[in-house]
Write an enzyme that holds these catalytic residues in place. Structure first.
Site, mmCIF file in Angstrom:
data_model
loop_
_atom_site.group_PDB
_atom_site.id
_atom_site.type_symbol
_atom_site.label_atom_id
_atom_site.label_comp_id
_atom_site.label_asym_id
_atom_site.label_seq_id
_atom_site.Cartn_x
_atom_site.Cartn_y
_atom_site.Cartn_z
ATOM 1 N N SER A 99 59.439 -1.886 25.277
ATOM 2 C CA SER A 99 60.962 -1.437 25.067
ATOM 3 C C SER A 99 61.384 -1.350 26.471
ATOM 4 O O SER A 99 60.947 -1.235 27.525
ATOM 5 C CB SER A 99 60.884 0.093 24.419
ATOM 6 O OG SER A 99 62.136 0.695 24.511
ATOM 7 N N TYR B 43 57.716 8.976 23.768
ATOM 8 C CA TYR B 43 57.677 7.542 23.467
ATOM 9 C C TYR B 43 57.946 6.792 24.755
ATOM 10 O O TYR B 43 57.205 5.748 24.601
ATOM 11 C CB TYR B 43 59.313 7.311 22.660
ATOM 12 C CG TYR B 43 59.413 6.152 22.299
ATOM 13 C CD1 TYR B 43 59.018 5.486 21.088
ATOM 14 C CD2 TYR B 43 60.337 5.403 22.907
ATOM 15 C CE1 TYR B 43 59.146 4.081 20.756
ATOM 16 C CE2 TYR B 43 60.845 4.098 22.763
ATOM 17 C CZ TYR B 43 60.171 3.711 21.446
ATOM 18 O OH TYR B 43 60.615 2.102 21.524
#
Length: 678
Positions: free
Chosen positions: A555, A568
């Site tokens: 990401s 996350y």
């Protein structure tokens, strides 16, 4: 409008081809003659409709028929130059075609057009080939069928075989069919129904005779230690052997595999005569064109260790290649096509089952089905007499036929990822599903692994048949479940080449709201899960010795610091560094490891639909429905990132164009300046 005769032929062909007792996949051909008005002269002419080259009876449609002028086709007897120039007649058939389109005529066309019958079936039933390959097949034909079926000695398919059958039919007006030595059966009739009935009568009569008169143990007595292992044990052993085997059989060219442990194979390998029979090879031309002339057979008992089995398989593979090269050298003549590779396509493992290989999954699966046909043929022949296939020289003439080589050369160019097997985690929806779909479209076989088995199987079904994609359940936090998903890939497709670590989830919480359970959950799925998947896959890739790719869907958050997603983003940073670590460790094995850093992918995302989207929208003060647009506006390109954009990057990373790229992270974020790599 389609001619009624052609429609009737298609219907008959589909019925015959739908039942494997009648013929193997893509095996045999059918024909019908009828009349049609010549659009040039307005006169009625006789036409021959016949299944064209490369078609399959069970799925035959009108475009799969070749349509010939019967008078012109039969006139070729006046210019036939003899068996030494047999191949020229296939090209001559093109000058007998009627109209435009349709399939190319096959080499078997003369056995349909030259025989004085309105309808002709040529089939490859196991029972019929058993008679055709029995040492005393001619005598058995008379005993079983009386004068209703006539024996035709082996002859390579072509124009002369058509003349032979025509002559035998003329000399035996009472006959309704024949047994073609070493090959199959042919039947005829004045009507389509009569022809079909005659074909089925030959098959059913042969089947019943074999069942009634066969010796009780046609493959010999049971061999001590060669019986089938328990299902779980044999499948575990098959998965353990698969990577090394796949590497061995891909020495000349990459192959996809198929595994089967059906009772017929296991019983054959448990019997005393299986080494002798396997060495004799297959007979029907359709069989050995897919399986090579004989299999590679592991000569160890079922309980041999994996280590001993692997060592012996490597020795046997070397011997097989030398033996196949010698076979080629003994039989090749000036003008023979070049050797097509010396690796086996069928590998038999006593107590475990059979691996079959090909350029794609369907070819590999069909090769296995054909060897199962060969086992059935050997059982029938040995039960009545002894198995006596056509000799080596004749097999070579078929396998290295110039016409077969021309057919291979006409095949379409393989897609970029042909022969590659991919495992994608979290692939039932969103980014993972888009990746799996793109990889399959580019020629790969795909295993869709997801926590939800039903959704994984549904996604696989959307992509294609089980020859293209399968769905498996995989909890990536569970070591045993991960190994089971890798084993499923090995048993479904023979190996593994490409792994995409995509499974993930996210909880949008501030530091003070994040619990230990939140932290552990996200790290278990993405950091630990990626580690477990990569470790299981790496062992396969190393054992295969074919290189491969491991790709992480990380990401932009792995390098970009944003609010309220501590767990996350931290686990994504973990994944990003795994890419670098594994690239450094696995490079010596030819394994590339790369990552992709997307921006938030809202559309189609399971993560965003599960509540993450609403929480991120609240953080940024926008409506959830506008979150994708919000993300787009903060990028340099002002474009929303979609699942397909990430899939495109995965495809590029695993093509030959980036064969020298490893340890790389590719941003797929439409340009988020704060996430630029430094």
């Amino acid at each position: 409008m389609t001619n009624p005769t052609a429609l009737e032929l298609i219907s008959r062909s589909n019925r015959l081809g739908a039942d494997p007792k009648n013929t193997n996949y893509a095996g045999g051909n059918t024909s019908a003659t009828g009349t049609e008005t010549d659009p040039v002269t307005g006169e009625e002419i006789q036409l021959l409709w016949v299944k064209g080259s490369g078609g399959d009876l069970g799925t035959l449609t009108e475009p799969g028929l070749a349509v010939l002028r019967l008078d012109r086709m039969r006139a070729l007897t006046n210019v036939y130059p003899g068996v030494d120039r047999e191949d020229e007649m296939v090209a001559a058939l093109d000058y007998t075609l009627h109209g435009k389109g349709g399939a190319a005529p096959s080499i078997d066309t003369p056995m349909h057009g030259l025989v004085d019958a309105a309808h002709v079936d040529h089939l490859h039933p196991d029972a019929g080939i058993a008679i055709a390959t029995a040492a005393d097949g001619e005598a058995l034909t008379g005993t079983i069928f009386g004068d209703r079926v006539v024996w035709v000695p082996w002859r390579r398919p072509g124009f002369q075989l058509g003349l032979d059958i025509a002559a035998i039919k003329d000399a035996n007006p009472q006959a309704t069919g024949c047994i073609l030595g070493g090959h199959g059966i042919t039947a005829w009739g004045d009507t389509s129904a009569a022809c079909e009935a005659n074909s089925l009568w030959i098959i059913d009569t042969a089947t019943a005779y074999i069942a009634e008169h066969s010796s009780p143990e046609p493959f010999g007595a049971e061999l001590t230690g060669f019986g089938a292992l328990a299902e779980a044990d044999r499948r575990a052993k098959a998965a353990a052997l698969a990577p090394t085997l796949r590497g061995l059989v891909s020495t000349d060219s990459a192959k996809v595999g198929h595994f089967t442990d059906v009772p017929e194979v296991l019983d054959f390998l448990s019997r005393s005569e299986h080494p002798r029979l396997a060495a004799l090879g297959t007979s029907c031309p359709d069989h050995f064109l897919r399986t090579k002339v004989k299999p590679m057979l592991l000569d160890l008992p079922a309980d041999a260790s994996v280590e001993d089995s692997l060592a012996r398989l490597q020795e046997l593979h070397e011997a097989y290649r030398a033996d196949y090269q010698a076979y080629y050298d003994r039989n090749a003549v000036d003008g023979s096509p070049a050797i097509r590779g010396a690796d086996p396509l069928i590998v038999l493992i006593p107590g475990v089952g059979m691996f079959s290989y090909g350029a794609n999954k369907q070819t590999a699966r069909v090769a296995g089905e054909f060897y199962l046909n060969a086992i059935n043929v050997m059982r029938g022949a040995e039960g009545l007499s002894s198995y006596a296939p056509i000799d080596e020289a004749e097999k070579f003439k078929i396998e290295y036929w110039a016409l077969e080589e021309a057919k291979l050369q006409r095949m379409p160019k393989p897609k970029p990822l042909a022969t590659r097997v991919a495992l994608v985690t979290g692939a039932a929806s969103g980014i993972g599903k888009a990746i799996a779909t793109r990889l399959a479209a580019e020629g790969a076989c795909v295993v869709i692994a997801d926590l939800d088995l039903a959704k994984a199987q549904a996604a696989a079904a959307e992509i294609g048949s089980a020859d293209v994609a399968i769905g498996v359940q995989a909890n990536v936090t569970d070591e045993a479940a991960v190994q089971a998903s890798v084993d499923a890939a090995l048993l479904a497709f023979g190996g593994l080449d490409l792994v995409v670590n995509n499974a993930g989830l996210s909880l949008s919480k501030s530091l003070l709201e994040t619990t230990v359970a939140d932290w552990d959950l996200q790290h278990n799925v993405m950091a630990k899960g990626s580690f477990l998947v990569s470790r299981a896959a790496a062992k396969v890739l190393i054992d295969q010795k074919l290189g491969g790719d491991i790709i992480y869907i990380s990401s932009k958050n792995s390098v970009f610091a944003g609010p309220n997603n501590i767990a996350y983003s931290a686990t994504k940073a973990d994944q990003a560094h795994q890419v670098r670590l594994l690239a450094a460790e696995l490079g010596e094995y030819g394994v590339k490891v790369n990552g992709i850093n997307p921006d938030g992918v809202v559309r189609g995302s399971g993560i965003f639909a599960g509540g993450w989207g609403a929480k991120r929208a609240a953080v940024y003060g926008v409506a959830e429905d506008d979150l994708g647009k919000y993300y787009a506006q903060r990028t340099l390109l002002k474009r929303e990132v979609l699942p397909e954009n990430v899939a495109n990057a995965v495809f590029v990373l695993c093509t030959s164009d980036l064969s020298h790229t490893t340890g790389l992270h590719i941003p797929v974020d439409a340009g988020v300046a704060a996430a630029f790599l430094r």
